[in-house]
Write a protein that holds these residues in place. Structure first.
Motif, mmCIF file in Angstrom:
data_model
loop_
_atom_site.group_PDB
_atom_site.id
_atom_site.type_symbol
_atom_site.label_atom_id
_atom_site.label_comp_id
_atom_site.label_asym_id
_atom_site.label_seq_id
_atom_site.Cartn_x
_atom_site.Cartn_y
_atom_site.Cartn_z
ATOM 1 N N LYS A 176 -5.924 -1.416 -7.387
ATOM 2 C CA LYS A 176 -5.845 -0.540 -6.213
ATOM 3 C C LYS A 176 -4.950 -1.148 -5.138
ATOM 4 O O LYS A 176 -4.115 -0.455 -4.534
ATOM 5 N N ALA A 177 -5.113 -2.436 -4.904
ATOM 6 C CA ALA A 177 -4.327 -3.111 -3.872
ATOM 7 C C ALA A 177 -2.846 -3.146 -4.227
ATOM 8 O O ALA A 177 -1.978 -2.876 -3.375
ATOM 9 N N THR A 237 -1.216 -1.125 -6.242
ATOM 10 C CA THR A 237 -0.675 0.236 -6.190
ATOM 11 C C THR A 237 -0.399 0.647 -4.755
ATOM 12 O O THR A 237 0.659 1.221 -4.446
ATOM 13 N N GLY A 238 -1.335 0.337 -3.860
ATOM 14 C CA GLY A 238 -1.137 0.677 -2.456
ATOM 15 C C GLY A 238 0.056 -0.037 -1.858
ATOM 16 O O GLY A 238 0.834 0.563 -1.093
ATOM 17 N N GLU A 259 3.329 1.632 -3.227
ATOM 18 C CA GLU A 259 3.564 2.966 -2.680
ATOM 19 C C GLU A 259 3.966 2.910 -1.216
ATOM 20 O O GLU A 259 4.852 3.655 -0.787
ATOM 21 N N ASP A 260 3.361 2.033 -0.426
ATOM 22 C CA ASP A 260 3.694 1.937 0.989
ATOM 23 C C ASP A 260 5.083 1.355 1.211
ATOM 24 O O ASP A 260 5.794 1.747 2.146
#
Length: 280
Positions: free
Chosen positions: A237-238, A240-241, A244-245
């Motif tokens: 999750k980290a 991927t975030g 994307e950011d």
């Protein structure tokens, strides 16, 4: 109470158990525990929780001995690490010099005899030896028939004659080890062979519930696998975030950067406009 010893390498040390203790406990029916450790952290946890014995890869002896200085440690050789008796002996001496109290080898009787002949406490392997499982028809329990149990007993006697102190006894019918144990001087490390062993051995990952598909003889007292999966999911999750950011331009943002002092940006731009290179 810890015993004062000299290591094979000639260094004074203290140990919770000695080979003499193992034999005395066997005679008295005192059950002992043994757990595998992959590193110093796991070894230290075993020592802190009162595990009697730790088994490790022989190459990890320095780290493990530093982490668990008083616990009886067996340095294990694999089937393919050392090709000759001379290589196995040299490695065993190095491991013992660094503080191992016993040496495990799955190799044959000649190797065991060679190591024992140099005064090393040697542990062999009887019953199901997974890397030799093709010889017994695959991964299965050994000694379920009287005939096979008798052959196993004879293997114990050969191991005694070769000078072994102990044996890992893996996936053996419960009654077979119960009958053999009192009839051999070998200190038995039972894994999947019932409570008849002098020492009950289990792998750290099985005890902690860190195995996707554990063997039948394994019992978990923890659920490390779920924690590990949750950790992996949180990591995904980290990452991927972050990706994307960065791609969207949302990161780095003003909350995570430091700007120039007020008015300094314009001064800097004016200076850049006036700047000319020294060398054209």
């Amino acid at each position: 109470m810890a015993k004062n010893i000299y290591t094979y390498g000639g260094h004074p040390a203290r140990r919770n158990l000695t080979v003499a203790c193992l034999r005395a406990n066997k005679a008295a029916g005192v059950k002992m525990t043994q757990v595998s450790a992959l590193n110093g952290d796991e070894a230290a946890a075993c020592a802190a929780m009162g595990i009697d014995m730790i088994t490790i890869a022989d190459v990890d002896i320095v780290e493990v001995r530093a982490a668990a200085p008083e616990t009886f440690v067996t340095g294990s050789q694999t089937m393919v690490q050392y090709m000759t008796e001379d290589e196995a002996l040299a490695a065993a001496i190095r491991c013992a010099e660094a503080g191992a109290d016993a040496i495990y080898t799955p190799r044959g009787l000649k190797t065991i005899e060679r190591l024992a002949g140099e005064g090393l406490a040697v542990q062999g392997h009887l019953g199901l030896v997974p890397r030799k499982s093709t010889l017994v028809g695959g991964l299965r329990t050994v000694g379920k028939t009287a005939e096979e149990a008798l052959r196993l007993f004879q293997d114990f006697k050969r191991l005694e004659d070769a000078g072994a102190v102990a044996a890992e006894v893996e996936c053996v019918a419960v009654e077979a080890l119960q009958e053999i144990g009192p009839r051999t001087s070998i200190v038995t490390h039972s894994i999947g062979a019932g409570s008849g062993g002098d020492i009950i051995f289990s792998f750290m990952e099985d005890i902690c519930g860190d195995v996707e598909d554990p063997p039948r003889h394994a019992k978990a007292w923890g659920d490390v696998l779920s924690i590990r999966k949750a950790l992996a999911a949180e990591r995904e999750k980290a990452l991927t975030g972050f990706r994307e950011d960065v791609q969207s331009g949302a990161f780095p943002d003003a909350a995570h950067t430091v700007g120039m002092a007020p008015g300094e940006e314009n001064k800097f731009k004016e200076a850049l406009d006036r700047w000319t290179p020294v060398h054209q």
